[in-house]
Design a protein around this motif. Structure first.
Motif: not given
Length: 406
Positions: A12, A15, A60, A292, A295
């Motif tokens: 997370t 990224l 990722e 993630k 986002e």
């Protein structure tokens, strides 16, 4: 080999801070991941989130240094829910784009259109979708649930809550026909009786006469492996006919593409399902994954079973590449056959070396207020159906989808 829990959770932050990481300076030559999905047309409710999950997994990977110091690039094609385009794009990915791996396909027919092309071109292929089982091919890896991982779990639970008489409604193609036979087997294995089985083409949306027939057969339980937007009409018409609170309902497909979120609570509450993933799983990995996703896309509502299976499939492939130290097909296959595993949003998922299918957790769930509430979890369930017909360790040149004797 496994992707450590801290590595998954750390993605997370990676990224958002990729430019600050040493691994952000990737080698100029790239690794290319090919994707073929229905991101428009009748099956886009499945395909769009799968595409988003694929891009999230690749982002990722790249944010944490890529693979072998190289960036992963995506070459994706939208088949527009047109089966003929699967073969066309599969050939383009292998001949023109010369990709290193292909992840794609939704319906069984699309998988078979891709699979033989990938085998002939010696391009590694991942099919990240639940299906009817039986594919035996060293060039393919399957990360979705199969009937003994799903139906064998769901049927006895649903029968215990309802009763022994079962009516089956299934999509009229490979998946529905074979799944209906598995349902019948597990109904009878648990002391029940199938009173009727009906099949429906994918474009059928009027189930009025079917509901009338069910009222006549008077089952305790309806099990519905129905597929696609047209078949979603059954669940609405069932509730509108006042049947939802009279006869119990279970499905091997409803909710896999977030259909339970399209239905109202009045239409969906109480439907029983069993899958590898629910957004309601209360684990650090699932919370990290949803963060993630939010986002990247701003909304987690699109996440579904097939999206998570796609995400996990790509992470498994990446772990195979890391283990092999190369993207070359055979070393990656051999690395994955050592039992490579990852911890993903749905828990631990490992490759079964005998079949190239996944060993994974299965959650029995009930739809409640447009969510899927977990009521029971079975850990690390093996693909026993495909194990009964496929042994790639003994027969590495096998290339067939077996019709498993039920």
């Amino acid at each position: 080999m496994s992707l450590k829990r801290r590595e998954f959770l750390g993605g997370t932050a990676a990224l958002t801070t990729a430019a600050l990481l040493p691994g952000a300076a990737l080698a100029a030559d790239t690794i290319t991941l090919g994707s073929i999905l229905d991101t428009s047309g009748n099956f886009d409710a499945y395909g769009k989130p799968m595409d988003q999950a694929m891009r999230l997994a690749v982002a990722e990977i790249n944010a944490t240094g890529g693979l072998l110091g190289r960036e992963v690039a995506v070459k994706a094609y939208d088949t527009q829910s047109d089966m003929a385009l699967y073969s066309q794009y599969a050939n383009r990915l292998t001949r023109q784009d010369q990709v290193d791996v292909v992840h794609g396909g939704i319906l069984s027919a699309s998988r078979e259109a891709i699979r033989q092309t990938m085998r002939r071109s010696e391009t590694l292929y991942f099919y990240n979708v639940q299906y009817e089982g039986g594919v035996c091919d060293r060039n393919i890896f399957v990360t979705g649930v199969t009937p003994t991982q799903q139906v064998e779990v769901l049927v006895p639970y649903a029968m215990k809550k309802s009763g022994p008489k079962v009516h089956i409604l299934a999509a009229d193609y490979n998946y529905g026909q074979i799944t209906a036979r598995w349902i019948k087997k597990f109904v009878e294995d648990n002391g029940g009786e199938v009173v009727a089985t009906d099949f429906f083409p994918l474009d059928v949306s009027d189930f009025g006469s079917t509901i009338t027939k069910i009222q006549q057969t008077a089952p305790d339980l309806v099990v519905a492996p129905l597929v696609g937007g047209a078949h979603l009409s059954f669940f609405r018409q069932w509730a509108a006919a006042g049947m939802k609170d009279k006869i119990a309902l279970a499905s091997t497909t409803m909710g896999v593409g977030n259909e339970h979120k399209v239905l109202t609570a009045e239409e969906g509450n109480g439907i029983m399902v069993a899958y590898n993933y629910s957004q309601e799983l209360d684990t650090p990995e699932n919370k990290a994954f949803k963060a993630k996703w939010e986002e990247a896309y701003g909304d987690t509502s699109a996440i579904h079973e097939l999206a998570v299976s796609t995400y996990q499939g790509i992470l498994l492939w990446a772990e195979g590449v890391r283990t092999a130290g190369t993207t070359d097909r055979m070393p990656v296959i051999e690395a994955l056959e050592t039992g490579v595993s990852i911890v993903g949003p749905a828990g631990n998922i490992a490759i079964d070396p005998q079949t190239h299918h996944a060993t994974l957790d299965v959650h029995i769930m009930e739809v409640q207020d447009q969510g899927m509430t977990v009521v029971e979890t079975l850990n690390q369930v093996e693909p026993l159906d495909t194990q009964a017909v496929c042994n790639l360790q003994e027969n590495p040149d096998d290339n067939k989808q077996y019709e498993i004797q039920i």
